[in-house]
Design an enzyme around this catalytic site. Structure first.
Site, PDB file in Angstrom:
ATOM      1  N   SER A   7       1.012  -1.373   0.231  1.00  0.00           N
ATOM      2  CA  SER A   7      -0.190   0.263   0.146  1.00  0.00           C
ATOM      3  C   SER A   7       0.707   1.167  -0.248  1.00  0.00           C
ATOM      4  CB  SER A   7      -0.735  -0.294   0.820  1.00  0.00           C
ATOM      5  OG  SER A   7      -1.326   0.927   1.480  1.00  0.00           O
ATOM      6  N   LYS A  21       2.127  -3.739   6.514  1.00  0.00           N
ATOM      7  CA  LYS A  21       2.677  -3.594   5.308  1.00  0.00           C
ATOM      8  C   LYS A  21       4.488  -2.927   4.917  1.00  0.00           C
ATOM      9  CE  LYS A  21      -0.971  -4.796   3.768  1.00  0.00           C
ATOM     10  NZ  LYS A  21      -1.493  -5.684   2.951  1.00  0.00           N
ATOM     11  N   TYR A  77      -1.285  -0.872  10.729  1.00  0.00           N
ATOM     12  CA  TYR A  77      -1.502  -1.391   9.422  1.00  0.00           C
ATOM     13  C   TYR A  77       0.027  -0.753   8.592  1.00  0.00           C
ATOM     14  CZ  TYR A  77      -3.246  -1.540   4.851  1.00  0.00           C
ATOM     15  OH  TYR A  77      -3.384  -1.119   3.752  1.00  0.00           O
ATOM     16  N   THR A 114       0.775   3.629   1.760  1.00  0.00           N
ATOM     17  CA  THR A 114       1.104   3.903   3.676  1.00  0.00           C
ATOM     18  C   THR A 114       2.034   3.700   3.713  1.00  0.00           C
ATOM     19  OG1 THR A 114      -0.024   3.629   5.126  1.00  0.00           O
ATOM     20  CG2 THR A 114       0.218   0.752   4.487  1.00  0.00           C
TER      21      THR A 114
HETATM   22  C1  WQD Z   1      -9.698   9.153   2.075  1.00  0.00           C
HETATM   23  C2  WQD Z   1      -9.993  10.624   1.689  1.00  0.00           C
HETATM   24  C3  WQD Z   1      -9.835  11.037   4.323  1.00  0.00           C
HETATM   25  C4  WQD Z   1     -14.129   9.460   4.517  1.00  0.00           C
HETATM   26  C5  WQD Z   1      -5.965   4.193   3.157  1.00  0.00           C
HETATM   27  C6  WQD Z   1      -5.518   3.774   4.058  1.00  0.00           C
HETATM   28  C7  WQD Z   1      -4.337   3.037   2.960  1.00  0.00           C
HETATM   29  C8  WQD Z   1      -5.088   2.418   1.909  1.00  0.00           C
HETATM   30  C9  WQD Z   1      -6.342   2.604   1.598  1.00  0.00           C
HETATM   31  C10 WQD Z   1      -5.519   0.358   2.251  1.00  0.00           C
HETATM   32  C11 WQD Z   1      -9.006  11.044   3.238  1.00  0.00           C
HETATM   33  C12 WQD Z   1     -11.403  11.250   3.467  1.00  0.00           C
HETATM   34  C13 WQD Z   1     -12.839   9.451   4.396  1.00  0.00           C
HETATM   35  C14 WQD Z   1     -15.222  10.711   5.268  1.00  0.00           C
HETATM   36  C15 WQD Z   1     -13.648  11.768   4.558  1.00  0.00           C
HETATM   37  N1  WQD Z   1      -5.541   1.075   2.116  1.00  0.00           N
HETATM   38  N2  WQD Z   1     -13.108  10.798   4.360  1.00  0.00           N
HETATM   39  N3  WQD Z   1     -14.340  11.168   5.123  1.00  0.00           N
HETATM   40  O1  WQD Z   1      -7.219   7.512   4.362  1.00  0.00           O
HETATM   41  O2  WQD Z   1      -6.606   7.525   1.775  1.00  0.00           O
HETATM   42  O3  WQD Z   1      -6.195   5.410   3.033  1.00  0.00           O
HETATM   43  O4  WQD Z   1      -6.799   3.780   3.317  1.00  0.00           O
HETATM   44  O5  WQD Z   1      -6.714  -0.757   2.231  1.00  0.00           O
HETATM   45  O6  WQD Z   1      -3.399   2.152   3.188  1.00  0.00           O
HETATM   46  O7  WQD Z   1      -4.532   4.807   4.642  1.00  0.00           O
HETATM   47  O8  WQD Z   1      -9.013   6.536   2.446  1.00  0.00           O
HETATM   48  O9  WQD Z   1     -11.011   6.285   1.875  1.00  0.00           O
HETATM   49  O10 WQD Z   1     -10.217   6.488   4.397  1.00  0.00           O
HETATM   50  O11 WQD Z   1      -9.395   8.530   2.953  1.00  0.00           O
HETATM   51  O12 WQD Z   1     -13.655  12.945   4.622  1.00  0.00           O
HETATM   52  O13 WQD Z   1     -16.023   9.026   5.779  1.00  0.00           O
HETATM   53  O14 WQD Z   1     -11.270  10.746   2.081  1.00  0.00           O
HETATM   54  O15 WQD Z   1      -9.942  12.250   5.263  1.00  0.00           O
HETATM   55  O16 WQD Z   1      -8.687  12.384   3.722  1.00  0.00           O
HETATM   56  P1  WQD Z   1      -6.951   6.595   3.000  1.00  0.00           P
HETATM   57  P2  WQD Z   1      -9.813   6.481   3.205  1.00  0.00           P
END
Ligand code: WQD
Length: 334
Positions: free
Chosen positions: A126, A154, A150, A128
């Site tokens: 990822s 990874k 997490y 990440t």
């Molecule tokens: C995206 C953007 C939130 C929900 C994570 C893991 C990564 C990968 C995918 C896993 C961010 C914003 C989100 C909400 C919001 N792995 N948001 N309101 O954090 O980029 O990545 O998931 O499986 O390793 O870190 O993805 O979809 O959670 O968030 O404003 O209700 O949307 O702050 O900027 P993220 P996400």
């Protein structure tokens, strides 16, 4: 006969789409999944799409004997290791579960491969692993780090496989660093996010779907004070069918070149939360009410891929647009 590919976590969101892409490319997928975060109807739906029944072994990667039996029964030519826990927030509360499942689970899979003589593995990593990105767009050579358990699992998963491939040239390892996978299969047959009620999805796309479907009344936007043009965080959203095709290309490259690789799977384009909301509203034809909420712990501001290495090594290029990501998710979720 095509090569047999064992997919741990093969019935999940990425696994199901990858099974279909593998079948199209002439590989024979075998699913190894405990269905803890997968729909039990998924294998039948994969079969509907491919026109043939897909083999399923129900099992957990922490069960060494179950893994050994699956490897002995199917003698896979390669493994795509997708089975993992993946909720960032939950990982901060339960680090042991994440380390056990994602790190010990990987070691068990590698152990089963060693016994069986399988030496080719594609690993689900990822973006990440870049922690708070030091360079944008992010090249694979950027400094690595983690901001939660997490991400830690990874990163050590990558390092474990790097060490094995370094020490024994018979091993070929494809490490795929996914950016933000989203969207659904064009057939509408595979569920976009078959998250089970035990662990509601934390990600943006399932939350957008929830609001559009009326199961929640508004989207919380986690902060509009980031250092981005509209103040909301920027990500690289990539269609799940592109991600699935990336796995096939990775496997093709490993099998033909016998050389390991680590590549980003992204589009190379950044999209803010507000831009995503606008694209999704467009796709579903409904208004998505939003409220600005405090920043979410552990979030980063900007993350999008440098896609040059994926193009060079795999010939990979994302084909789907943001509009197609939103439309496909809505077509299934509606
Ligand atoms: C995206 C953007 C939130 C929900 C994570 C893991 C990564 C990968 C995918 C896993 C961010 C914003 C989100 C909400 C919001 N792995 N948001 N309101 O954090 O980029 O990545 O998931 O499986 O390793 O870190 O993805 O979809 O959670 O968030 O404003 O209700 O949307 O702050 O900027 P993220 P996400």
């Amino acid at each position: 006969m095509g090569a047999t590919i064992l997919l741990t976590g093969g019935a999940g969101y990425i696994g199901a789409h990858t099974c279909v892409a593998l079948d199209t490319a002439g590989y024979i997928p075998v699913i190894f999944d405990d269905f803890s975060n997968a729909d039990r109807n998924t294998p039948a739906r994969i079969g509907q799409l491919t026109g043939k029944a897909v083999t399923v072994v129900e099992g957990n990667i922490l069960d060494k004997q179950g893994l050994a039996r699956a490897f002995a029964d199917y003698q896979p030519d390669a493994v795509i290791h997708l089975a993992a826990r993946k909720a960032v927030g939950q990982s901060a509360k339960h680090p042991f579960l994440y380390i056990e499942n994602n790190a010990a689970g990987l070691i068990n899979v590698v152990g089963a491969m060693r016994t069986c003589g399988t030496r080719t593995i594609v690993f689900s990593s990822s973006a990440t692993v870049y922690g708070t990105p030091a360079i944008l767009p992010i090249p694979e050579t950027a400094p690595l780090g983690f901001t939660n358990p997490y991400g830690f699992t990874k990163l050590i998963g990558e390092q474990i496989l790097d060490q094995i491939a370094e020490a024994d040239k018979d091993w070929t390892v494809g490490i795929l660093r996914y950016f933000n996978a989203a969207g659904a299969h064009g057939s509408g047959l595979l569920l976009p996010h078959p998250e089970h009620s035990s662990q509601p999805a934390e990600n943006l796309m399932p939350r957008l779907l929830g609001v559009a479907q009326g199961t929640s009344d508004h989207l919380k936007i986690f902060g509009n004070d980031w250092d981005t043009p509209d103040g909301t965080p920027i990500r690289d959203y990539i269609h799940i069918e592109d991600i699935a095709r990336g796995h096939v290309l990775s496997l093709d490259a490993l099998m033909t070149t016998q050389k390991s690789h680590t590549v980003n799977l992204g589009t190379g384009d950044g999209c803010s939360v507000l831009q995503m909301v606008a694209a999704f509203q467009n796709a579903c034809g409904r208004e998505i009410p939003c409220q600005i909420a405090p920043r979410r712990g552990g979030d980063i501001g900007i993350c999008y891929a440098d896609v040059r290495r994926a193009r060079q090594i795999l010939g990979f290029e994302a084909q789907f647009s943001l509009a197609e990501i939103c439309a496909s998710a809505w077509a299934v979720g509606a």
